[in-house]
Design a protein around this motif. Structure first.
Motif, PDB file in Angstrom:
ATOM      1  N   UNK A  67       0.815  -1.213   0.000  1.00 42.47           N
ATOM      2  CA  UNK A  67       0.000   0.000   0.000  1.00 42.47           C
ATOM      3  C   UNK A  67       0.850   1.264   0.000  1.00 42.47           C
ATOM      4  N   UNK A  68       2.042   1.168   0.591  1.00 52.82           N
ATOM      5  CA  UNK A  68       2.925   2.341   0.640  1.00 52.82           C
ATOM      6  C   UNK A  68       3.275   2.853  -0.745  1.00 52.82           C
ATOM      7  N   UNK A 133       7.655   5.018  -4.964  1.00 49.24           N
ATOM      8  CA  UNK A 133       6.856   5.492  -6.096  1.00 49.24           C
ATOM      9  C   UNK A 133       7.005   4.586  -7.320  1.00 49.24           C
ATOM     10  N   UNK A 134       8.041   3.728  -7.330  1.00 49.59           N
ATOM     11  CA  UNK A 134       8.277   2.884  -8.503  1.00 49.59           C
ATOM     12  C   UNK A 134       8.098   1.393  -8.204  1.00 49.59           C
ATOM     13  N   UNK A 135       7.551   1.064  -7.042  1.00 46.64           N
ATOM     14  CA  UNK A 135       7.425  -0.342  -6.667  1.00 46.64           C
ATOM     15  C   UNK A 135       6.523  -1.110  -7.627  1.00 46.64           C
ATOM     16  N   UNK A 136       7.009  -2.244  -8.062  1.00 45.38           N
ATOM     17  CA  UNK A 136       6.225  -3.150  -8.900  1.00 45.38           C
ATOM     18  C   UNK A 136       6.557  -4.583  -8.497  1.00 45.38           C
ATOM     19  N   UNK A 137       5.627  -5.475  -8.747  1.00 46.94           N
ATOM     20  CA  UNK A 137       5.876  -6.898  -8.510  1.00 46.94           C
ATOM     21  C   UNK A 137       5.807  -7.619  -9.854  1.00 46.94           C
ATOM     22  N   UNK A 138       6.393  -8.822  -9.947  1.00 44.57           N
ATOM     23  CA  UNK A 138       6.350  -9.556 -11.220  1.00 44.57           C
ATOM     24  C   UNK A 138       4.916  -9.824 -11.673  1.00 44.57           C
TER      25      UNK A 138
END
Length: 213
Positions: A67-68, A133-138
């Motif tokens: 969520x962050x 701000x750039x977090x992504x998961x596969x």
């Protein structure tokens, strides 16, 4: 972009490519978003030259970006974030450590709390802003391409990654085993090192036996 997840994944892949002997293999261990970087690298290395990953041990792994990543507070300028950093640090520690650890009744628990506080204080807010701000998961497609055995370890009271997320990840992966570590939260490797080591040793045993055989 600095601190972009794709760059972290590329770094993991490059390290494995550089330091794994041709025809050799590696076990990748990742914690929190490091687990996502490991999964992303494994999906790419599945078609890379000569590098084989025999398995992955992932602690506190995300199925979805936390969520962050979308919290409006990270729209604030880094200078403002630095002013509120003590509040952010306190919130993280409350979520990442088990209540028994936070009570600091033992010298071991008090040391863990102190280490977490010191590390959190050292995080520069410009880095944290760029990172979150750039977090992504596969993607689901990337997860489906990971055929290696995966051990998912999670703390029973993880306040950063809900157990439901780890369960979701275990379903998305084709060859995953999930284990819950009691009396621990997101920092399970610090709170319950013996249990975590034992689980990893058990996971490694058949791979080591096969390599020796």
């Amino acid at each position: 972009h600095a601190y972009a997840c794709s760059e972290h994944e590329a770094d993991v892949a490059a390290l494995l490519d550089q330091f794994t002997p041709r025809g050799g293999s590696a076990l990748v261990i990742g914690h929190s978003m490091g687990a996502s970087f490991a999964l992303g690298a494994a999906s790419k290395l599945s078609v890379n030259r000569g590098v084989r990953i025999d398995g992955l041990c992932l602690l506190g792994a995300f199925a979805k970006a936390p969520a962050a990543a979308s919290h409006p507070i990270f729209l604030l300028p880094p200078r403002v974030l630095t002013c509120v950093q003590p509040v952010l640090d306190s919130a993280f520690i409350n979520a990442a450590l088990h209540s028994e650890t936070r009570s600091a009744r033992s010298s071991e628990h008090a040391e863990i709390v102190q280490i977490c506080k010191e590390i959190s204080r050292q995080n520069p807010m410009h880095m944290c802003k760029a990172y979150y701000r750039q977090l992504q998961v596969p993607s689901d497609e990337a997860l489906r391409s990971v055929a290696q055995p995966v051990l998912l370890l999670c703390g029973e009271a993880d306040g950063v990654v809900p157990l439901s997320q780890t369960q979701e990840l275990s379903v998305a992966l084709s060859n995953a085993t999930m284990r819950v570590v009691p009396k621990s939260s997101h920092q399970l490797m610090q709170e319950r090192p013996n249990e975590v080591h034992a689980a990893i040793d058990e996971f490694l045993a058949p791979m080591l036996a096969q390599s020796v055989g």
